[in-house]
Design a protein around this motif. Structure first.
Motif, short mmCIF file in Angstrom:
data_model
loop_
_atom_site.label_atom_id
_atom_site.label_comp_id
_atom_site.label_asym_id
_atom_site.label_seq_id
_atom_site.Cartn_x
_atom_site.Cartn_y
_atom_site.Cartn_z
N GLY A 363 0.83 -1.20 0.00
CA GLY A 363 0.00 0.00 0.00
C GLY A 363 0.87 1.24 0.00
O GLY A 363 2.10 1.17 0.02
N PRO A 364 0.26 2.44 -0.06
CA PRO A 364 1.05 3.69 -0.06
C PRO A 364 1.75 3.87 1.28
O PRO A 364 1.17 3.68 2.34
N PHE A 365 3.03 4.26 1.20
CA PHE A 365 3.83 4.44 2.42
C PHE A 365 3.77 5.91 2.84
O PHE A 365 4.77 6.60 2.94
N LYS A 366 2.55 6.40 3.14
CA LYS A 366 2.33 7.75 3.63
C LYS A 366 0.99 7.81 4.32
O LYS A 366 0.12 6.96 4.16
N ASP A 367 0.80 8.89 5.12
CA ASP A 367 -0.44 9.08 5.86
C ASP A 367 -0.69 10.59 5.97
O ASP A 367 0.25 11.40 5.86
N THR A 368 -1.94 10.97 6.19
CA THR A 368 -2.35 12.37 6.21
C THR A 368 -3.13 12.66 7.49
O THR A 368 -3.93 11.83 7.95
N ALA A 369 -2.88 13.88 8.08
CA ALA A 369 -3.60 14.33 9.26
C ALA A 369 -3.95 15.80 9.09
O ALA A 369 -3.33 16.54 8.30
N THR A 370 -4.96 16.27 9.84
CA THR A 370 -5.43 17.66 9.77
C THR A 370 -4.90 18.44 10.97
O THR A 370 -4.91 17.94 12.10
N VAL A 371 -4.42 19.66 10.72
CA VAL A 371 -3.90 20.53 11.76
C VAL A 371 -4.79 21.77 11.83
O VAL A 371 -5.01 22.44 10.81
N LYS A 372 -5.33 22.07 13.02
CA LYS A 372 -6.12 23.27 13.24
C LYS A 372 -5.38 24.18 14.21
O LYS A 372 -5.00 23.75 15.30
N ILE A 373 -5.19 25.44 13.80
CA ILE A 373 -4.44 26.41 14.59
C ILE A 373 -5.38 27.55 14.96
O ILE A 373 -6.01 28.17 14.08
N ASN A 374 -5.48 27.83 16.25
CA ASN A 374 -6.26 28.95 16.77
C ASN A 374 -5.30 30.06 17.19
O ASN A 374 -4.37 29.83 17.95
N VAL A 375 -5.54 31.28 16.70
CA VAL A 375 -4.69 32.43 17.00
C VAL A 375 -5.21 33.07 18.28
O VAL A 375 -6.42 33.37 18.40
N LEU A 376 -4.32 33.31 19.23
CA LEU A 376 -4.68 33.91 20.52
C LEU A 376 -4.43 35.40 20.48
O LEU A 376 -3.39 35.86 19.97
N ASP A 377 -5.39 36.17 20.99
CA ASP A 377 -5.25 37.64 21.01
C ASP A 377 -4.28 38.03 22.11
O ASP A 377 -4.36 37.56 23.25
N MET A 378 -3.33 38.93 21.78
CA MET A 378 -2.32 39.38 22.73
C MET A 378 -2.24 40.91 22.68
O MET A 378 -2.58 41.54 21.66
N ASP A 379 -1.81 41.50 23.78
CA ASP A 379 -1.58 42.94 23.83
C ASP A 379 -0.26 43.22 23.14
O ASP A 379 0.83 42.92 23.66
N GLU A 380 -0.29 43.83 21.94
CA GLU A 380 0.88 43.97 21.09
C GLU A 380 1.48 45.37 21.20
O GLU A 380 0.78 46.34 21.49
N PRO A 381 2.76 45.49 20.92
CA PRO A 381 3.39 46.82 20.92
C PRO A 381 2.99 47.59 19.68
O PRO A 381 2.42 47.05 18.73
N PRO A 382 3.30 48.89 19.64
CA PRO A 382 2.98 49.69 18.44
C PRO A 382 3.73 49.16 17.21
O PRO A 382 4.81 48.57 17.32
N VAL A 383 3.14 49.44 16.06
CA VAL A 383 3.72 48.98 14.80
C VAL A 383 4.08 50.21 13.96
O VAL A 383 3.22 51.09 13.73
N PHE A 384 5.36 50.27 13.50
CA PHE A 384 5.79 51.38 12.66
C PHE A 384 5.24 51.20 11.25
O PHE A 384 5.03 50.07 10.78
N SER A 385 5.06 52.32 10.59
CA SER A 385 4.51 52.29 9.23
C SER A 385 5.51 51.75 8.22
O SER A 385 5.12 51.29 7.14
#
Length: 793
Positions: A363-385
């Protein structure tokens, strides 16, 4: 049984008529049936074709090894035809083991082994036997040699000298796959019986492996043995002699067999979905999570490659393999922003790197899985233009001038104000200031591009609500140039010209350099200064490409007349305001060959002959000086010799008395004294013009009273003149006034101040003023001074 074995192993003597007396009649029959050996002629005279027999001969004897009987083991019997059985013959034995291992009955000739023998220690013994007359002690027969062989018995078991063994075989191998060959060694005699014939068998390890009973080759006995099920096997091998029959001796060894891995298992994820939580402040390139697929194989067969299947969020993340744990490490490729997107989903595929084509059907010598990533809100520093700011400012700009501004924002939901300040690293940062609220950057000191052409500042922005959250940006400030420096001639400032240079020849190409930052298209112009334009030696030709050539304006230059020329060159730039400078180029005149190659530019080389070095010239000059010194010394010695002759003359003691007959008129008066008497009379008669003094048209005449005729003096002077005239080495004394001596006959009386009664007041020095300008000072001293007798001391 022991007696029967001894009788069967006896060796008897072969002799016509029976020299060896056997214990049993059948032995005699066997002996007589074998060919007779060691037959030699007897001493009596016989036909040459007739063979004779020796008095006593025998073949080799046999003795059983490891004999354990209480009595000595009988080996055999020696007998001679001359032995009549009356005790007149004595038998002796010598050689290997004689007396220690074997003994002989001196009367009967019986041989016995007195100790147990080991064939593996010594397989045979070589002895010598002889029959000796008891009375005369003389040999009855020549000494003969025989061998006693030790008859082998099965007393050694087979041994595996290389055991225990270690072997390996790939898993999933077919039946009969070769594993290893073992070998046992038996020390018994392989040429006698079955004592050394070994047969192999497996005592432990079935049904997985089998062994060839004759060769000892071990092979697999079961198909598809799986390493993942069982990896190690221990097989017990037996080797038995006597062909494996009952009563044979046996030896054993162990074989440790390992099943090596093959890639017969694909990687498998233990679960189909992996959940990860990632803060939005995670840095690009950082690892945000790990997933793992399981592969039961080993080594390189278990190496896994992870790949992200193209889809949602796949361009924001990357995955690599940890070579030690074979885990998939998920990394961030781009920054995350909770306010933009809160979750990402993508699939990851795990596959083997090294595939085995024999197992593609699995059979095929590989396998597949699903990855779910949740982004967490953080207090961020200012961003320069901008990631980097670049600004420009002219040098010497007034202090306080604003040259630019930076801008940063708080992108969080509850936006906060931003404050700016400078990250002080060194003193250079003090040249600028920044407005904390607006972010404008202004100069704080005067700038000089020639000192520092670029400044690199670090500006920090922080949130008012949380000052600990800061961000940093680099600001590059380029200082623009103002034309304040005149161009200058580039090196070299000195060049050379050949003496044989032609007019219009370019002797040097010059360029210019400007300390200012030259803009694109900057042009430099070259020309001679006004004071050098009219000189006919050199000129400057501007090539209009920021270079110029120095050209000659005449043919030929002489180092003797002028060695160095100084050429003033004016260079101007094209910036505003125009800057110019006058640069002096030194031109040295050098001696060159016909091709224009410079040979010498030194000043002293002007006077050096061609082809002579300075050292050679010094040597020549030194030789000339030595020769001159020798000549001067020679002339001085000759003159000293003549002077000594004159001073030591015994004929006239007045030779050393100098008589002043008249007072001369000084350097200008050449006629004050008639030196005709000192000259060669022949020259006087010829009346030739004198060449040793310069004639003077102005002559001062002075009346001189005639001298009295003195014959002795005239003769003496004429004699000396003749001697000097004929002497070629004498210097020209014609211009030297020589006075003989001072006598009483002089009209002018004595000129000497000795015994003179006349004082200075009686002297008249007015005539000194008539002698010309050279005696003016002397005439003033003596002519104007009046004599004061009070001053005389």
């Amino acid at each position: 049984m022991l007696t029967r074995n001894c009788l069967s192993l006896l060796l008897w003597v072969l002799f016509d008529g029976g020299l060896l007396t056997p214990l049993h009649p059948q032995a005699q029959e066997i002996l007589e049936a074998r060919p007779r050996e060691n037959v030699v002629p007897v001493p009596e005279r016989r036909s040459s074709a007739q063979r004779v027999k020796r008095g006593w001969v025998w073949n080799q004897f046999f003795v059983l090894e490891e004999y354990m009987g209480s009595e000595p083991q009988y080996v055999g019997k020696l007998h001679s035809d001359l032995d009549k059985g009356v005790g007149s013959v004595k038998y002796t034995l010598s050689g290997d083991g004689a007396g220690t291992v074997f003994t002989i009955d001196e009367t009967t000739g019986d041989i016995h082994a007195i100790r147990s023998l080991d064939r593996e220690e010594k397989p045979f013994y070589t002895l010598r036997a002889q029959a000796v007359d008891v009375d005369t002690k003389k040999p009855l027969e020549p000494e003969s040699e025989f061998i006693i062989k030790v008859q082998d018995i099965n007393d050694n078991e087979p041994k595996f000298l290389d055991g225990p063994y270690v072997a390996s075989v790939p898993e999933m191998s077919p039946v009969g796959a070769y594993v290893l060959q073992v070998k046992a060694t038996d020390a018994d005699d392989p040429t006698y019986g079955n004592s050394a014939r070994v047969v192999y068998s497996i005592l432990q390890g079935q049904p997985y492996f089998s062994i060839d009973p004759k060769t000892g080759v071990i092979r697999t006995a079961l198909p598809n043995m799986d390493r993942e099920v069982k990896e190690q096997y221990q097989v017990l091998i037996q080797a038995k002699d006597m062909g494996g029959q009952l009563g044979g001796l046996a030896g054993t060894t162990t074989v440790n067999i390992t099943l090596t891995d093959v890639n017969d298992n694909p990687p498998r994820f233990p679960k189909s979905i992996f959940h990860l939580k990632v803060p939005e402040t995670s840095h690009v390139g950082s690892a945000i999570g790990r997933i793992r697929a399981v592969d039961p194989d080993f080594g390189k067969n278990a190496e896994i490659e992870y790949n992200i299947v193209p889809g949602d969020g796949g361009n924001l993340f990357d995955i690599t393999t940890d070579e030690y744990t074979q885990e998939g490490v998920i990394k961030l490729k781009k920054p995350l922003d909770f306010e933009t997107k809160k979750a990402y989903t993508f699939k990851v595929e795990a596959s083997n790197l090294h595939l085995d084509h024999r197992f593609h059907s699995v059979g095929p010598f590989k396998d597949t899985a699903t990855v779910k990533i949740n982004v967490l809100d953080m207090d961020e520093p200012p961003v320069f233009s901008k990631p980097v700011y670049t600004m420009e400012v002219y040098e010497d700009t007034p202090v306080g001038t604003i040259i630019g501004a930076v801008t940063a924002q708080d992108l969080d939901a509850g936006s906060s104000s931003v404050r700016y300040f400078m990250d002080w690293k060194n003193d250079v940062d003090s040249y600028f200031t920044i407005d904390a609220t607006e972010g404008t950057i202004a100069t704080n000191e005067l700038l000089d591009r020639e000192s520092t052409a670029q400044y690199n500042l670090s500006i920090i922005a922080s949130k008012v609500s949380n000052p600990l959250l800061t961000s940093k940006v680099n600001v590059i400030i380029n200082v623009l140039d103002v034309n304040e420096f005149p161009p200058e001639i580039s090196v070299p400032y000195e060049t050379s010209v050949c003496e044989n240079a032609k007019a219009g020849q370019v002797i040097q190409t010059i360029t210019a350099a400007d300390k200012d930052l030259s803009p694109a298209g900057q042009r430099f112009s070259f020309k001679l200064s006004s004071e050098a334009s009219n000189k006919p030696n050199f000129t400057v030709h501007d090539y209009r490409n920021n270079t110029a050539g120095i050209e000659t304006r005449r043919n030929g230059y002489s180092r003797r007349q002028q060695e160095l020329y100084f050429l003033p060159i004016v260079i101007e730039d094209s910036s505003y305001p125009v800057q110019s400078s006058t640069n002096t180029l030194t031109i040295r005149v050098c001696r060159c060959d016909s091709d224009g190659t410079i040979q010498s530019c030194n000043v002293e080389a002007i006077f050096l002959p061609v082809g002579l070095s300075t050292g050679a010239l010094i040597a020549i000059l030194l030789c000339i000086v030595i020769l001159l010194v020798i000549v001067v010394l020679y002339v001085a010695l000759r003159r000293q010799k003549k002077k000594d002759t004159l001073m030591t003359s015994k004929e006239d003691i007045r030779d050393n008395v100098i008589h002043y007959d008249d007072e001369g008129g000084g350097e200008e008066d050449t006629q004050a004294f008639d030196i005709g008497a000192l000259r060669n009379p022949k020259v006087i008669e010829d009346n030739k013009i004198r060449r040793d003094i310069k004639p003077d048209t102005l002559r001062f005449t002075r009346h001189r009273p005639p001298a009295e005729d003195n014959t002795d003096i005239r003769d003496f002077i004429n004699q000396r003149l003749q001697e000097n005239d004929v002497d070629p080495s004498a210097p020209p004394y014609d211009s030297l006034a020589t006075y003989a001596y001072e006598g009483n006959g002089s009209v002018a009386e004595s000129l000497s101040s000795i015994d003179s009664l006349t004082t200075e007041a009686d002297q008249d020095y007015d005539y000194l003023s008539d002698w010309g300008p050279r005696f003016k000072i002397l005439a003033d001293m003596f002519g104007e001074e009046s004599y004061n007798p009070d001053k005389v001391t």
